[in-house]
Scaffold this motif. Structure first.
Motif, PDB file in Angstrom:
ATOM      1  N   THR A 200       0.858  -1.185   0.000  1.00  0.00           N
ATOM      2  CA  THR A 200       0.000   0.000   0.000  1.00  0.00           C
ATOM      3  C   THR A 200       0.893   1.233   0.000  1.00  0.00           C
ATOM      4  OG1 THR A 200      -0.129   0.353   2.403  1.00  0.00           O
ATOM      5  CG2 THR A 200      -1.623  -1.291   1.470  1.00  0.00           C
ATOM      6  N   SER A 201       0.284   2.393  -0.203  1.00  0.00           N
ATOM      7  CA  SER A 201       1.044   3.642  -0.190  1.00  0.00           C
ATOM      8  C   SER A 201       1.619   3.940   1.193  1.00  0.00           C
ATOM      9  CB  SER A 201       0.156   4.797  -0.646  1.00  0.00           C
ATOM     10  OG  SER A 201      -0.981   4.908   0.205  1.00  0.00           O
ATOM     11  N   SER A 202       1.055   3.315   2.223  1.00  0.00           N
ATOM     12  CA  SER A 202       1.523   3.519   3.597  1.00  0.00           C
ATOM     13  C   SER A 202       2.521   2.455   4.043  1.00  0.00           C
ATOM     14  CB  SER A 202       0.327   3.522   4.562  1.00  0.00           C
ATOM     15  OG  SER A 202      -0.588   4.548   4.234  1.00  0.00           O
ATOM     16  N   GLY A 203       2.794   1.503   3.162  1.00  0.00           N
ATOM     17  CA  GLY A 203       3.702   0.417   3.502  1.00  0.00           C
ATOM     18  C   GLY A 203       3.006  -0.925   3.382  1.00  0.00           C
ATOM     19  N   THR A 204       3.685  -1.965   3.786  1.00  0.00           N
ATOM     20  CA  THR A 204       3.140  -3.325   3.673  1.00  0.00           C
ATOM     21  C   THR A 204       2.030  -3.535   4.694  1.00  0.00           C
ATOM     22  OG1 THR A 204       5.258  -4.183   2.911  1.00  0.00           O
ATOM     23  CG2 THR A 204       3.675  -5.777   3.756  1.00  0.00           C
ATOM     24  N   LEU A 205       0.898  -4.036   4.196  1.00  0.00           N
ATOM     25  CA  LEU A 205      -0.243  -4.340   5.047  1.00  0.00           C
ATOM     26  C   LEU A 205      -0.310  -5.852   5.239  1.00  0.00           C
ATOM     27  CD1 LEU A 205      -2.862  -3.025   6.378  1.00  0.00           C
ATOM     28  CD2 LEU A 205      -4.044  -3.810   4.312  1.00  0.00           C
ATOM     29  N   LEU A 206      -0.401  -6.279   6.491  1.00  0.00           N
ATOM     30  CA  LEU A 206      -0.561  -7.698   6.788  1.00  0.00           C
ATOM     31  C   LEU A 206      -2.034  -7.987   6.999  1.00  0.00           C
ATOM     32  CD1 LEU A 206       2.379  -8.309   9.303  1.00  0.00           C
ATOM     33  CD2 LEU A 206       2.389  -8.366   6.806  1.00  0.00           C
ATOM     34  N   ARG A 207      -2.528  -8.965   6.272  1.00  0.00           N
ATOM     35  CA  ARG A 207      -3.957  -9.273   6.319  1.00  0.00           C
ATOM     36  C   ARG A 207      -4.145 -10.768   6.492  1.00  0.00           C
ATOM     37  NH1 ARG A 207      -6.589  -7.353   1.119  1.00  0.00           N
ATOM     38  NH2 ARG A 207      -6.565  -5.339   2.186  1.00  0.00           N
ATOM     39  N   LEU A 208      -5.036 -11.137   7.413  1.00  0.00           N
ATOM     40  CA  LEU A 208      -5.344 -12.554   7.573  1.00  0.00           C
ATOM     41  C   LEU A 208      -6.141 -13.025   6.363  1.00  0.00           C
ATOM     42  CD1 LEU A 208      -6.350 -12.930  11.334  1.00  0.00           C
ATOM     43  CD2 LEU A 208      -4.246 -13.662  10.237  1.00  0.00           C
ATOM     44  N   PRO A 209      -5.765 -14.134   5.766  1.00  0.00           N
ATOM     45  CA  PRO A 209      -6.499 -14.623   4.596  1.00  0.00           C
ATOM     46  C   PRO A 209      -7.898 -15.068   4.979  1.00  0.00           C
ATOM     47  CG  PRO A 209      -4.869 -16.231   5.316  1.00  0.00           C
ATOM     48  CD  PRO A 209      -4.628 -14.996   6.119  1.00  0.00           C
ATOM     49  N   ASP A 210      -8.797 -15.000   4.004  1.00  0.00           N
ATOM     50  CA  ASP A 210     -10.164 -15.454   4.232  1.00  0.00           C
ATOM     51  C   ASP A 210     -10.161 -16.959   4.453  1.00  0.00           C
ATOM     52  OD1 ASP A 210     -11.100 -12.877   3.837  1.00  0.00           O
ATOM     53  OD2 ASP A 210     -11.368 -13.186   1.678  1.00  0.00           O
ATOM     54  N   THR A 211     -10.960 -17.399   5.406  1.00  0.00           N
ATOM     55  CA  THR A 211     -11.043 -18.835   5.703  1.00  0.00           C
ATOM     56  C   THR A 211     -12.389 -19.373   5.281  1.00  0.00           C
ATOM     57  OG1 THR A 211     -11.783 -18.316   7.969  1.00  0.00           O
ATOM     58  CG2 THR A 211      -9.429 -18.692   7.610  1.00  0.00           C
TER      59      THR A 211
END
Length: 211
Positions: A200-211
């Protein structure tokens, strides 16, 4: 690892494989895999089954392994069996596990000596008649490793939309379960692909994958 040693000290010897994968850049992964195989073939590293997942492996430098094993068994009844193991099995075997016939026929170990190796933490029982190669005292490290992984995933899970900027996560105060260092566990969950990394423009976003 003796009682006086901490899980943080153990991490200096045993490196979860996905940690190595995360730290190196993506374009060098094929080179790393080739180098890892070459190091293993030359006997410079050993691959260890970490126990909490069949796909979870650790990498330990052979000389570090030898030093730790000797330190762990110093002055104990298992010392002779361990020294025999380091002299005969360690240089010759590159497998994750060892079978009964290998130990008794190929390497000449008696049942009592194998029991000493298990008691020393050099082997752990895989199933009847086979054992995993192990690092003495690694159980404490693995316990802290798993708890730290769960704690970091919980931090992301509790965030809004189950996502969190990497910089924000690393800037937070880690919970008490994170005993090996927050950055260490963040590298782990990324390398193990337990979170998605979204630029993202703010840096790396960590997101939990959909389960």
């Amino acid at each position: 690892m003796r009682r006086s040693e901490t899980p943080r000290e153990a991490r200096q010897v045993l490196y979860p494989g996905n940690q190595v994968q995360k730290v190196m850049k993506a374009r060098l992964l094929l080179v790393r895999q080739k180098q890892e195989k070459e190091l293993q073939e030359r006997g410079e590293i050993k691959i260890i089954q970490l126990g909490f997942d069949l796909d979870a492996h650790g990498i330990v430098f052979t000389e570090d392994y030898r030093t730790r094993v000797l330190k762990a068994c110093d002055g104990r009844p298992c010392a002779a069996a361990v020294q025999k193991f380091l002299a005969s099995v360690l240089p010759a075997c590159g497998d994750l596990s060892l079978q009964q016939d290998q130990m008794t026929q190929t390497y000449g170990f008696r049942d009592s000596e194998i029991t000493h190796l298990v008691n020393a933490g050099v082997l752990t029982v895989r199933d009847a008649g086979s054992w995993w190669l192990a690092v003495p005292g690694a159980g404490r490290f693995i316990k802290c490793f798993v708890k730290g992984r769960q704690a970091v995933l919980s931090m992301v899970r509790k965030a809004k939309y189950r996502e969190l900027l990497l910089s924000e996560l690393l800037g937070r105060r880690p919970p008490s379960a994170v005993r090996l260092g927050l950055a260490y566990h963040v590298h782990d969950v990324i390398g193990a692909q337990l979170v998605d990394c979204v630029p993202t423009s703010s840096g790396t976003l960590l997101r939990l994958p959909d389960t």
